[in-house]
Enzyme design. Sequence first.
Site, mmCIF file in Angstrom:
data_model
loop_
_atom_site.group_PDB
_atom_site.id
_atom_site.type_symbol
_atom_site.label_atom_id
_atom_site.label_comp_id
_atom_site.label_asym_id
_atom_site.label_seq_id
_atom_site.Cartn_x
_atom_site.Cartn_y
_atom_site.Cartn_z
ATOM 1 C CE LYS A 54 43.376 37.904 41.493
ATOM 2 N NZ LYS A 54 43.677 39.313 41.368
ATOM 3 C CD GLN A 98 46.448 41.513 40.308
ATOM 4 O OE1 GLN A 98 45.657 40.618 40.010
ATOM 5 N NE2 GLN A 98 46.636 41.905 41.549
ATOM 6 C CG ASP A 121 38.883 43.443 41.173
ATOM 7 O OD1 ASP A 121 38.791 42.552 42.039
ATOM 8 O OD2 ASP A 121 39.965 43.927 40.796
#
Length: 294
Positions: A54, A98, A121
């Site tokens: 990422k 994460q 997200d």
Amino acid sequence: MTARIIDGKTIAAELRARVADEVARVKREHNLLPGLAVVLVGNDPASEVYVRSKHTQTQAAGMASFEHKLPADVSQDELLALIARLNRDPAVHGILVQLPLPKGLHTETIINAIDPAKDVDGLHPHNAGRLAGGFAALSPCTPLGCIILTKSVHASIEGMNAIVIGRSNLVGRPLLQLLLNENATVTIAHSRSRDLPELTRRADLVYAAVGRPEMVRADWVKPGATVIDVGINRLPTTEGKTRLVGDVAFEEVRRVAGAITPVPGGVGQMTVACLLVNTLRAACAIAGAPKPAV
Ligand code: NDP
């Protein structure tokens, strides 16, 4: 018949290039530098690989990338304090924590603390609710990638029968909503569904997001159907290494399907590319700039 292989690697590279062009344009025209903050707690090896990828891809797209690594024993209050700082930071337009988080941290509380405008997200209840209501929302990246891959085969999926196998908040449920937004007719299946092979055989579009290696077999698939394999399963090899397989028995299903994604090289490639798209969209929305062209 052999299925067309949907090349996620190439499609993701094209998408990243379009994002990079738009990032350059918003910098030029609006003096806006989109920024993504990724928070990694602990040292789960798979999560470290994802976070590194990422970071690299965010920078390659011309955006600012902020990495925050915290020890596995960080307290919930410390993590919440970091999120509060990132929520206030004007250089940060996207915040991604994460997952999975180490035991002892309450995932729902952490996700709920993220400013919904920066929730790239798409997991905050505000965004999940807006998506479920059919309103504009930041949507989870993997399902967004699945839709783009499907559209590389079918310009329109209106009226097509789709099945989504798996109902997680991360993949199955948001994918159901995105497919509805595209006017597909959607069945969502899960571990309690009856006669899954029969349900799957009715579908023109099959999405497997289960986490069971090669569960979807050739005789589950309608000839000519498009099959999108979300699963990432690590199986041991005889040489003591691991290999990746999806939730679809690729070699046999490719002989029946019309189009199919490989694992690796399919959906996985799209997830980070869509994260860049979400960060760019969030930055434009927060800055009051017009919507980007991706
Ligand atoms: P979850 O474990 O959260 O959800 C799995 C879903 O599959 C559940 O809804 C479960 O049903 C269902 N399921 C389990 N067993 C069966 C069965 N025998 N028949 C039908 N349905 C079943 O997984 P995720 O959604 O997070 O991930 C799914 C897969 O996708 C994993 O392999 C994961 O690694 C991969 N993944 C890949 C990504 C990518 O970028 N390519 C990103 C995210 C995930 P129930 O709800 O009833 O328990």
